[in-house]
Enzyme design. Structure first.
Site, PDB file in Angstrom:
ATOM      1  N   ASP A 164      -1.567   2.010   1.676  1.00 20.90           N
ATOM      2  CA  ASP A 164      -1.371   1.945   0.226  1.00 20.90           C
ATOM      3  C   ASP A 164      -0.399   0.839  -0.158  1.00 20.90           C
ATOM      4  O   ASP A 164      -0.643   0.067  -1.088  1.00 20.90           O
ATOM      5  CB  ASP A 164      -0.834   3.282  -0.300  1.00 20.90           C
ATOM      6  CG  ASP A 164      -1.805   4.421  -0.056  1.00 20.90           C
ATOM      7  OD1 ASP A 164      -2.936   4.145   0.389  1.00 20.90           O
ATOM      8  OD2 ASP A 164      -1.414   5.577  -0.297  1.00 20.90           O
ATOM      9  N   GLU A 168       8.706   5.959   1.153  1.00 25.03           N
ATOM     10  CA  GLU A 168       7.866   7.134   0.886  1.00 25.03           C
ATOM     11  C   GLU A 168       7.955   8.158   2.023  1.00 25.03           C
ATOM     12  O   GLU A 168       8.017   9.349   1.790  1.00 25.03           O
ATOM     13  CB  GLU A 168       6.409   6.699   0.644  1.00 25.03           C
ATOM     14  CG  GLU A 168       5.542   7.860   0.196  1.00 25.03           C
ATOM     15  CD  GLU A 168       4.391   7.467  -0.723  1.00 25.03           C
ATOM     16  OE1 GLU A 168       4.354   6.322  -1.223  1.00 25.03           O
ATOM     17  OE2 GLU A 168       3.525   8.330  -0.957  1.00 25.03           O
ATOM     18  N   LEU A 220      -5.486   7.119  -6.310  1.00 24.89           N
ATOM     19  CA  LEU A 220      -5.535   5.675  -6.552  1.00 24.89           C
ATOM     20  C   LEU A 220      -4.191   5.023  -6.252  1.00 24.89           C
ATOM     21  O   LEU A 220      -3.975   3.853  -6.550  1.00 24.89           O
ATOM     22  CB  LEU A 220      -5.979   5.389  -8.001  1.00 24.89           C
ATOM     23  CG  LEU A 220      -7.366   5.959  -8.349  1.00 24.89           C
ATOM     24  CD1 LEU A 220      -7.740   5.652  -9.796  1.00 24.89           C
ATOM     25  CD2 LEU A 220      -8.443   5.421  -7.404  1.00 24.89           C
ATOM     26  N   SER A 221      -3.305   5.803  -5.656  1.00 26.73           N
ATOM     27  CA  SER A 221      -2.047   5.304  -5.140  1.00 26.73           C
ATOM     28  C   SER A 221      -1.062   4.835  -6.206  1.00 26.73           C
ATOM     29  O   SER A 221      -0.509   3.731  -6.140  1.00 26.73           O
ATOM     30  CB  SER A 221      -2.303   4.185  -4.125  1.00 26.73           C
ATOM     31  OG  SER A 221      -1.172   4.059  -3.313  1.00 26.73           O
ATOM     32  N   SER A 222      -0.827   5.694  -7.170  1.00 25.65           N
ATOM     33  CA  SER A 222       0.222   5.407  -8.153  1.00 25.65           C
ATOM     34  C   SER A 222       1.579   5.352  -7.467  1.00 25.65           C
ATOM     35  O   SER A 222       2.479   4.636  -7.915  1.00 25.65           O
ATOM     36  CB  SER A 222       0.231   6.471  -9.257  1.00 25.65           C
ATOM     37  OG  SER A 222       0.671   7.715  -8.766  1.00 25.65           O
ATOM     38  N   ALA A 263      -4.462  10.908  -8.436  1.00 30.82           N
ATOM     39  CA  ALA A 263      -5.930  10.849  -8.402  1.00 30.82           C
ATOM     40  C   ALA A 263      -6.420  10.189  -7.124  1.00 30.82           C
ATOM     41  O   ALA A 263      -7.619   9.970  -6.955  1.00 30.82           O
ATOM     42  CB  ALA A 263      -6.455  10.098  -9.623  1.00 30.82           C
ATOM     43  N   GLU A 270     -12.066   5.510   6.449  1.00 28.71           N
ATOM     44  CA  GLU A 270     -11.308   6.698   6.053  1.00 28.71           C
ATOM     45  C   GLU A 270     -10.866   7.485   7.283  1.00 28.71           C
ATOM     46  O   GLU A 270     -11.661   7.739   8.194  1.00 28.71           O
ATOM     47  CB  GLU A 270     -12.196   7.564   5.153  1.00 28.71           C
ATOM     48  CG  GLU A 270     -11.521   8.014   3.897  1.00 28.71           C
ATOM     49  CD  GLU A 270     -11.042   6.886   2.992  1.00 28.71           C
ATOM     50  OE1 GLU A 270      -9.816   6.602   3.018  1.00 28.71           O
ATOM     51  OE2 GLU A 270     -11.848   6.295   2.274  1.00 28.71           O
ATOM     52  N   HIS A 271      -9.592   7.865   7.307  1.00 27.66           N
ATOM     53  CA  HIS A 271      -8.975   8.580   8.435  1.00 27.66           C
ATOM     54  C   HIS A 271      -9.006   7.725   9.710  1.00 27.66           C
ATOM     55  O   HIS A 271      -8.920   8.256  10.810  1.00 27.66           O
ATOM     56  CB  HIS A 271      -9.646   9.945   8.667  1.00 27.66           C
ATOM     57  CG  HIS A 271      -9.287  10.945   7.601  1.00 27.66           C
ATOM     58  ND1 HIS A 271      -8.312  11.896   7.761  1.00 27.66           N
ATOM     59  CD2 HIS A 271      -9.764  11.100   6.349  1.00 27.66           C
ATOM     60  CE1 HIS A 271      -8.213  12.620   6.650  1.00 27.66           C
ATOM     61  NE2 HIS A 271      -9.082  12.154   5.778  1.00 27.66           N
ATOM     62  N   THR A 272      -9.124   6.442   9.543  1.00 26.12           N
ATOM     63  CA  THR A 272      -9.029   5.520  10.681  1.00 26.12           C
ATOM     64  C   THR A 272      -7.594   5.027  10.853  1.00 26.12           C
ATOM     65  O   THR A 272      -7.225   4.591  11.943  1.00 26.12           O
ATOM     66  CB  THR A 272      -9.946   4.301  10.446  1.00 26.12           C
ATOM     67  OG1 THR A 272      -9.758   3.861   9.099  1.00 26.12           O
ATOM     68  CG2 THR A 272     -11.411   4.669  10.655  1.00 26.12           C
TER      69      THR A 272
HETATM   70  P1  ADP Z   1      -1.151   9.016  -5.826  1.00 21.33           P
HETATM   71  O1  ADP Z   1      -0.323   8.015  -5.096  1.00 21.33           O
HETATM   72  O2  ADP Z   1      -2.487   9.229  -5.220  1.00 21.33           O
HETATM   73  O3  ADP Z   1      -1.267   8.744  -7.290  1.00 21.33           O
HETATM   74  P2  ADP Z   1       1.008  10.696  -5.011  1.00 21.33           P
HETATM   75  O4  ADP Z   1       1.179  12.173  -5.010  1.00 21.33           O
HETATM   76  O5  ADP Z   1       1.149   9.965  -3.743  1.00 21.33           O
HETATM   77  O6  ADP Z   1      -0.402  10.417  -5.695  1.00 21.33           O
HETATM   78  O7  ADP Z   1       2.058  10.067  -6.018  1.00 21.33           O
HETATM   79  C1  ADP Z   1       2.160  10.532  -7.343  1.00 21.33           C
HETATM   80  C2  ADP Z   1       3.635  10.680  -7.725  1.00 21.33           C
HETATM   81  O8  ADP Z   1       4.220   9.370  -7.841  1.00 21.33           O
HETATM   82  C3  ADP Z   1       3.831  11.309  -9.070  1.00 21.33           C
HETATM   83  O9  ADP Z   1       3.856  12.718  -8.979  1.00 21.33           O
HETATM   84  C4  ADP Z   1       5.195  10.753  -9.500  1.00 21.33           C
HETATM   85  O10 ADP Z   1       6.240  11.477  -8.896  1.00 21.33           O
HETATM   86  C5  ADP Z   1       5.195   9.370  -8.868  1.00 21.33           C
HETATM   87  N1  ADP Z   1       4.807   8.332  -9.835  1.00 21.33           N
HETATM   88  C6  ADP Z   1       3.820   7.426  -9.691  1.00 21.33           C
HETATM   89  N2  ADP Z   1       3.780   6.573 -10.737  1.00 21.33           N
HETATM   90  C7  ADP Z   1       4.782   6.934 -11.563  1.00 21.33           C
HETATM   91  C8  ADP Z   1       5.271   6.448 -12.811  1.00 21.33           C
HETATM   92  N3  ADP Z   1       4.708   5.400 -13.428  1.00 21.33           N
HETATM   93  N4  ADP Z   1       6.338   7.069 -13.362  1.00 21.33           N
HETATM   94  C9  ADP Z   1       6.911   8.120 -12.744  1.00 21.33           C
HETATM   95  N5  ADP Z   1       6.497   8.613 -11.587  1.00 21.33           N
HETATM   96  C10 ADP Z   1       5.442   8.050 -10.988  1.00 21.33           C
HETATM   97 MG    MG Z   2       0.332   8.176  -3.088  1.00 19.37          MG
END
Ligand code: ADP
Ligand code: MG
Length: 385
Positions: free
Chosen positions: A174, A162, A127-129, A125, A35-37
């Site tokens: 990520d 990004e 978890l890199s959505s 959260a 982490e932070h590496t």
């Molecule tokens: P993390 O990557 O930790 O979940 P981030 O702040 O980096 O958090 O990214 C979250 C953002 O990515 C959301 O606020 C949204 O804008 C976008 N996002 C991610 N997945 C979706 C999805 N399935 N549909 C729409 N937007 C999404």
């Molecule tokens: Mg993210």
């Protein structure tokens, strides 16, 4: 709720009145250790989650992209003009437009497309959505257009989307994890060379499981604290006359620390240098099939983040302590800090009791109840159909 891929196809049919040409899935990730590496040119070791984002997609005429996301419920539409000017597409659409932008910028002839996006990666959260969304869209566009972009070059491109289009200053971890991870493996990533190695991580075979607890801690001042940590690390490296803290080994640590007069910088440097070593030690144990023995390294990583890097919060420390007290073999915060998730390495049959212990400890402290799930290292981005 139906399967995330079925929902993407159903969404595509409903929005666009035809079946999609295919479905592409890309996972969220957790960082096992390191982490932070990343911004210190060091090592990280993420693995992909079974939670995924799916893009059901087909080509459309011209340079136009029409995108529906189940999570927002809206359909957005943009053309080359908006794509070519970072910032024009805002909100969640920026992650999609950013991928198109980065591809075009790299000289690819990106096909126009319609996409329907669903996900079971929780947003924000840790978890890199965001990388899952970028990777699902990127792999879909690469396949639909028959673009010449091998997997090893895709993470850098998604990261550019990004960094430059969305405007979020993230490292390469990520996107590398979402695109390149393999089932049953962790991804050992050298953030200096960007070289990766797939490290066997057979939790199931070892009779173990990984519990992921979403701490629900509000991200307090996370951006400012992140910037401050980066600055401390850069100051430390400069004072020590090395390009990055990656260049200080654990053997050299005492000598290095003696040269730093600021106690805070000393703590920050000690975290990064020891954390790099913990990644290397974890990799060595996993390579030797000694999965259960990584527990103490995970816990040591947490202690270092708590005491030296000072990036944990009460909810996170409570979750780690409760998991360890309930018999977890090791536990640590994962992600940048000030919230996010906790990982606990547990015996396969102990996942529920450990999760219950964390929930009980939260209740005692009056914290909002945490979420949790049990995960195994899962595949990176793939075409499903
Ligand atoms: P993390 O990557 O930790 O979940 P981030 O702040 O980096 O958090 O990214 C979250 C953002 O990515 C959301 O606020 C949204 O804008 C976008 N996002 C991610 N997945 C979706 C999805 N399935 N549909 C729409 N937007 C999404
Ligand atoms: Mg993210």
């Amino acid at each position: 709720m139906t399967d995330v891929a079925d929902r993407a196809t159903a969404g595509f049919r409903r929005e666009f009145g035809a079946p999609p040409a295919g479905q592409w899935a890309a996972p969220g990730r957790v960082n096992l250790i390191g982490e932070h590496t990343d911004y210190n040119d060091g090592f990280v070791l993420p693995f992909a989650l079974p939670l995924r984002t799916v893009a059901a997609a087909d080509r459309q005429e011209g340079a136009r992209w029409t995108v529906w996301s189940e999570l927002s419920g809206e359909t957005i539409d943009f053309g080359a003009d908006e794509v070519d000017e970072p910032g024009r597409v805002a909100g969640w659409g920026a992650y999609v437009a950013g991928v198109v932008w980065a591809l075009r910028e790299a000289g690819h002839d990106v096909p126009g497309a319609r996409l329907a996006i669903t996900s079971d990666v929780p947003l924000g959260a840790g978890l890199s959505s965001s990388a899952a969304l970028e990777a699902a869209v990127l792999t879909a566009l690469v396949d639909l257009g028959g673009l010449d972009l091998p997997a090893e070059r895709q993470p850098r491109l998604a990261q550019r989307a990004e960094n430059h289009y969305v405007g979020a200053p993230t490292g390469i971890m990520d996107q590398s994890a979402s695109i390149r991870c393999r089932d049953g493996h962790a991804l050992f990533l050298d953030c200096r060379s960007e070289g990766v190695e797939h490290i066997p991580f057979d939790l199931r075979g070892a009779g173990l499981a990984m519990l992921v607890v979403d701490s629900h801690a509000p991200h307090r001042h996370a951006d400012g604290e992140y910037a401050a940590r980066r600055k401390s690390c850069e100051a430390g490296a400069e004072r020590l006359g090395v390009p990055a803290l990656r260049d200080v080994t654990v053997d050299q640590l005492d000598t290095a620390l003696a040269r730093l007069d600021d106690p805070e910088t000393r703590r920050r440097v000690r975290h990064v240098v020891t954390e790099d070593q913990r990644v290397l030690d974890t990799v060595a144990l996993l390579r030797a099939g000694r999965v259960r023995e990584i527990g103490p390294l995970l816990t040591a990583s947490h202690v270092s983040m708590r005491d030296d890097f000072e990036i944990t919060v009460p909810e996170i420390d409570t979750a780690v302590e409760a998991a360890l007290a309930a018999g977890a073999l090791g536990a640590r915060m994962t992600g940048g800090g000030f919230g996010g998730c906790v990982l606990a390495l547990v015996e396969a049959d102990a996942a529920d009791p450990v999760a219950d212990a964390v929930t009980a400890a939260y209740a005692e402290q009056g914290f909002r109840a945490p979420d949790h799930l049990t995960v195994l290292p899962s595949p990176g981005a793939v075409r499903l159909t």
